[in-house]
Motif scaffolding. Sequence first.
Motif, mmCIF file in Angstrom:
data_model
loop_
_atom_site.group_PDB
_atom_site.id
_atom_site.type_symbol
_atom_site.label_atom_id
_atom_site.label_comp_id
_atom_site.label_asym_id
_atom_site.label_seq_id
_atom_site.Cartn_x
_atom_site.Cartn_y
_atom_site.Cartn_z
ATOM 1 N N ILE A 55 31.976 41.606 23.748
ATOM 2 C CA ILE A 55 31.846 41.804 25.190
ATOM 3 C C ILE A 55 31.161 40.565 25.751
ATOM 4 C CG2 ILE A 55 30.911 43.226 27.064
ATOM 5 C CD1 ILE A 55 30.740 45.548 25.023
ATOM 6 N N ARG B 4 32.825 49.654 19.230
ATOM 7 C CA ARG B 4 32.732 49.741 20.694
ATOM 8 C C ARG B 4 31.307 50.013 21.152
ATOM 9 N NH1 ARG B 4 37.323 50.444 23.688
ATOM 10 N NH2 ARG B 4 39.245 50.619 22.521
ATOM 11 N N ARG B 5 31.051 49.666 22.438
ATOM 12 C CA ARG B 5 29.771 49.947 23.085
ATOM 13 C C ARG B 5 30.023 50.870 24.275
ATOM 14 N NH1 ARG B 5 25.697 46.643 21.045
ATOM 15 N NH2 ARG B 5 24.503 48.522 21.524
ATOM 16 N N LYS C 207 27.661 48.107 28.372
ATOM 17 C CA LYS C 207 28.475 47.076 29.028
ATOM 18 C C LYS C 207 27.862 46.686 30.371
ATOM 19 C CE LYS C 207 32.974 48.471 27.288
ATOM 20 N NZ LYS C 207 34.344 48.813 27.696
ATOM 21 N N ALA D 237 35.530 37.180 25.747
ATOM 22 C CA ALA D 237 35.867 38.207 24.758
ATOM 23 C C ALA D 237 36.998 37.697 23.867
ATOM 24 C CB ALA D 237 36.265 39.498 25.462
ATOM 25 N N TYR E 265 37.794 45.225 22.779
ATOM 26 C CA TYR E 265 38.374 46.504 22.397
ATOM 27 C C TYR E 265 39.277 47.086 23.486
ATOM 28 C CZ TYR E 265 35.251 46.495 18.396
ATOM 29 O OH TYR E 265 34.599 46.167 17.242
ATOM 30 N N ASP E 266 39.123 46.598 24.717
ATOM 31 C CA ASP E 266 39.960 47.072 25.816
ATOM 32 C C ASP E 266 41.162 46.174 26.066
ATOM 33 O OD1 ASP E 266 38.164 49.144 26.222
ATOM 34 O OD2 ASP E 266 37.091 48.108 27.827
ATOM 35 N N ASP F 66 35.873 43.188 27.451
ATOM 36 C CA ASP F 66 35.661 43.853 26.165
ATOM 37 C C ASP F 66 36.897 43.679 25.302
ATOM 38 O OD1 ASP F 66 35.348 45.727 24.077
ATOM 39 O OD2 ASP F 66 34.368 47.178 25.377
#
Length: 179
Positions: free
Chosen positions: A164, A103-104, A109, A18, A172-173, A170
């Motif tokens: 991801i 995001r997913r 995921k 990622a 985004y995390d 991820d």
Amino acid sequence: MKKIQLPLKEEDIESLHAGDGVLLSGVIYTARDAAHKRMAQLIKEGKPLPFDLKGSVIYYVGPTPSDGIHLIGSAGPTTSSRMDAYTPELLDLGLKAMIGKGRRSKEVKEAIVRNQAVYFIAVGGAGALMSHCITSCETIAFDDLLSEAIRKLTVKDMPCFVGIDARGNDIYDQKGSQL
């Protein structure tokens, strides 16, 4: 930036993390909301899909018409979460990667990890740049959907980032992510 030749190989997917920057070259397929809905219906009816999912990459894009100079008009990514209802099944059937933005869902995921796949993100607002990476374009299904028809694109050095990875990491995390 890592140069990746499509179709993706297992070792390519395993090497990605990622946040990695990549330049993709090879064949990808376009499909947005309406095309995903039709593909889901074909699967439900046991009919063949317009292209073989095994090892394929889908780009969530509805390109604008050509300006007469380039093969295709602006080709920027669309919001990926709109395809989340369809994505796990497509991954289970062999899809190896998606390109979009945003995001997913948790289910996507989990399907990425289960199928050792990858989600790439492209920079929104860069549609003109993306269109310059396209070296061939052929509409292969659902002509009536116009910009949402499925196209087979050949790309060269299309810039993306790993959103991801196959381990479920991820971008985004990640702490400090500005995406």
